[in-house]
Design an enzyme around this catalytic site. Structure first.
Site, PDB file in Angstrom:
ATOM      1  N   HIS A  63       0.800  -1.227   0.000  1.00  0.00           N
ATOM      2  CA  HIS A  63       0.000   0.000   0.000  1.00  0.00           C
ATOM      3  C   HIS A  63       0.837   1.284   0.000  1.00  0.00           C
ATOM      4  CE1 HIS A  63       0.250  -0.504   4.366  1.00  0.00           C
ATOM      5  NE2 HIS A  63      -0.648  -1.450   4.387  1.00  0.00           N
ATOM      6  N   HIS A  87      -5.638  -9.478  13.946  1.00  0.00           N
ATOM      7  CA  HIS A  87      -5.720  -8.268  13.113  1.00  0.00           C
ATOM      8  C   HIS A  87      -6.390  -8.670  11.795  1.00  0.00           C
ATOM      9  CE1 HIS A  87      -4.675  -4.704  11.007  1.00  0.00           C
ATOM     10  NE2 HIS A  87      -3.460  -5.013  10.627  1.00  0.00           N
ATOM     11  N   GLU A  90      -6.458  -7.143   8.828  1.00  0.00           N
ATOM     12  CA  GLU A  90      -5.920  -6.764   7.523  1.00  0.00           C
ATOM     13  C   GLU A  90      -5.608  -8.032   6.732  1.00  0.00           C
ATOM     14  OE1 GLU A  90      -2.876  -3.743   7.640  1.00  0.00           O
ATOM     15  OE2 GLU A  90      -3.169  -3.280   5.517  1.00  0.00           O
ATOM     16  N   ASP A 113      -3.404  -9.239   4.792  1.00  0.00           N
ATOM     17  CA  ASP A 113      -2.142  -9.986   4.758  1.00  0.00           C
ATOM     18  C   ASP A 113      -2.101 -11.025   5.882  1.00  0.00           C
ATOM     19  OD1 ASP A 113      -2.115  -7.626   6.296  1.00  0.00           O
ATOM     20  OD2 ASP A 113       0.061  -7.491   6.300  1.00  0.00           O
ATOM     21  N   HIS A 125      -2.100  -1.357  14.259  1.00  0.00           N
ATOM     22  CA  HIS A 125      -2.348  -0.060  13.681  1.00  0.00           C
ATOM     23  C   HIS A 125      -3.734   0.085  13.096  1.00  0.00           C
ATOM     24  CE1 HIS A 125      -1.742  -1.170   9.280  1.00  0.00           C
ATOM     25  NE2 HIS A 125      -1.506  -2.272   9.942  1.00  0.00           N
ATOM     26  N   ASP A 154       1.330  -6.823  14.018  1.00  0.00           N
ATOM     27  CA  ASP A 154       2.198  -5.958  13.210  1.00  0.00           C
ATOM     28  C   ASP A 154       3.292  -5.285  14.054  1.00  0.00           C
ATOM     29  OD1 ASP A 154       1.261  -6.306  10.610  1.00  0.00           O
ATOM     30  OD2 ASP A 154      -0.279  -4.772  10.809  1.00  0.00           O
ATOM     31  N   TYR A 211       9.744   0.354   8.645  1.00  0.00           N
ATOM     32  CA  TYR A 211       8.394  -0.138   8.983  1.00  0.00           C
ATOM     33  C   TYR A 211       7.718   0.826   9.962  1.00  0.00           C
ATOM     34  CZ  TYR A 211       4.903  -3.671  10.198  1.00  0.00           C
ATOM     35  OH  TYR A 211       3.746  -4.365  10.383  1.00  0.00           O
ATOM     36  N   HIS A 214       5.322  -9.910  10.720  1.00  0.00           N
ATOM     37  CA  HIS A 214       6.220  -9.698   9.569  1.00  0.00           C
ATOM     38  C   HIS A 214       7.663  -9.711  10.071  1.00  0.00           C
ATOM     39  CE1 HIS A 214       2.947  -8.363   6.936  1.00  0.00           C
ATOM     40  NE2 HIS A 214       2.569  -7.501   7.852  1.00  0.00           N
TER      41      HIS A 214
HETATM   42 FE1  FEO Z   1      -1.701  -4.289   9.292  1.00  0.00          FE
HETATM   43 FE2  FEO Z   1       0.509  -6.653   8.345  1.00  0.00          FE
HETATM   44  O1  FEO Z   1      -1.156  -5.829   8.427  1.00  0.00           O
END
Ligand code: FEO
Length: 401
Positions: A27, A81, A83, A85, A147, A166, A194, A227
């Site tokens: 993104h 989370h 999101e 991913d 986040h 995250d 990051y 991640h």
């Molecule tokens: Fe906020 Fe790695 O997704």
């Protein structure tokens, strides 16, 4: 034998995520070194899957699970989370393994419901709630806006392990699973990148997290993010760096960002940078023909000054400069001084527009926008150099050694 294997990261936990060597655009953030989507398997009672992976990597994750246990033994899934991913494979995994329970924060239940029909009830868990996994206990902490509003983390007391979602992550594809297996300078840069590109506008929520961690006095041996590598070698270091980045104390460093049409604005930038260096401050010059907006954000994280140069085109700032400033404004950097500059032919609005945006960002402008016509003369360049020296002097006053 499975084509992908899990990696044991603690007594009861296995990494079962996926490595994305390809992704370069997350993104709008240039992920130069790819990323990982980390999922974890707790071999408790029940066997519990912590998060999933981006959907195209579902089979890789399931193969890693199968290298440890029959996937049908997964009877609980925690989604920290929503999101995609991390949740992208959730509906498929739920359909495949039919777990007894799927857990998320209260906001997570709502957010997952807006993403998917997972065909299974999602049980909300509250802040401080503990889930018994046989001899193990998993305690949830809400981390709203770190986040997303749904975000939470959890703590597996028996392994002294935080699943940080995250938090404390980085975009770095690697087969090494732990921080102490990777070059420290790569870890430092990618962790900073990051933070700058995702967490900078949310720094006050980082402060809240630290207040909570201090209150709970958790004994943390491992931090397992969604991640990048698991932190085991330098847990204290990454916690300390995040605390410092959230503060964004100004430093004697300036970032000079610019683009150019006929090298005039670039020549100005070079003279300004030279003046900053001569004045005793560190400086990084970033032409937007060569630097990505997300790398600019990374450099700003530990800077005290931001100078932005743009030629004027059709009465506006150069498109690449507008792109970068829009992005930086959204990241809400703090504690910066700055200035605008640029060459123009006749109307010359761009430096004024840049200065206006810097002002809206809360950057304290140390000079009026510096504009020159067409090609800078020697005197013009001396003026640029003096602007650089002024910035360095202001940084020295703000950041005494
Ligand atoms: Fe906020 Fe790695 O997704």
């Amino acid at each position: 034998m499975e084509p992908f294997s899990a990696v044991q990261i603690s007594e009861h936990v296995w990494w079962v995520g996926a490595i994305d060597w390809t992704v370069r655009n997350f993104h709008g953030y240039l992920t130069s070194r790819g990323t990982t989507y980390n999922a974890y398997l707790i071999l408790g009672d029940p066997v519990t899957l912590i998060d999933t992976v981006k959907r195209p990597f579902r089979d890789e994750m399931m193969a890693r699970v199968a290298s440890v246990v029959d996937p049908l033994r997964i009877q609980a899934i925690v989604s920290h989370h929503a999101e995609m991913d991390h949740s992208g494979s959730l509906p498929d995994v739920v359909r495949a393994v039919q777990p007894e329970k799927v857990y998320a924060s209260r906001n997570g239940v709502a957010a997952l419901g807006r993403h998917f029909d997972i065909g299974h009830e999602i049980t909300p868990v509250g802040d401080g709630e503990t889930l018994s996994l046989g001899d193990l206990s998993l305690t949830f902490l809400e981390t709203r806006m770190l986040h997303w509003p749904d975000s939470m983390i959890s703590y597996l007391a028996e392994d002294r392990l935080v699943f940080s979602q995250d938090g404390f992550g980085m975009h770095l594809a690697s087969c090494e699973r732990f921080d102490d297996q990777l070059p420290p300078e790569v870890l430092r840069y990618e962790a900073a990148k990051y933070f700058a590109n995702i967490l900078m506008p949310l720094s006050r929520f980082v402060d809240k997290l630290y207040a909570r961690l201090d209150e709970l006095k958790l004994d943390i041996a491992l931090i397992a993010p969604d991640h990048g590598p698991v932190w085991r070698g330098d847990v204290a270091g990454i916690l300390e760096r995040w605390r410092a980045w959230a503060e964004q104390k100004p430093a004697r460093k300036a970032v000079v960002v610019y683009d150019t049409m006929w090298q005039s604005t670039e020549t100005m930038a070079r003279a300004i940078a030279d003046g900053i260096a001569a004045g005793g401050a560190a400086v990084v010059a970033m032409p937007l023909s060569a630097a990505h907006r997300s790398d600019v954000a990374t450099e700003i994280l530990d800077a005290g000054a931001l100078l932005v140069g743009s030629p004027t085109i059709n009465n506006e700032m150069f498109p690449t400069v507008a792109d970068c400033l829009t992005y930086l404004k959204g990241l809400r950097p703090k504690n910066l001084i700055g200035a605008a500059f640029g060459s123009c032919g006749w109307s010359g609005e761009a430096p004024k527009h840049v200065a206006q945006t810097l002002g809206e960002m809360g950057v304290e402008l140390v000079a009026e926008p510096l504009r020159i016509k067409y090609v800078p003369t020697s005197d013009d360049l001396l003026e640029c150099r003096k602007l650089g020296e002024l910035v360095a002097a202001r940084l020295s006053a703000l950041c005494p050694e």
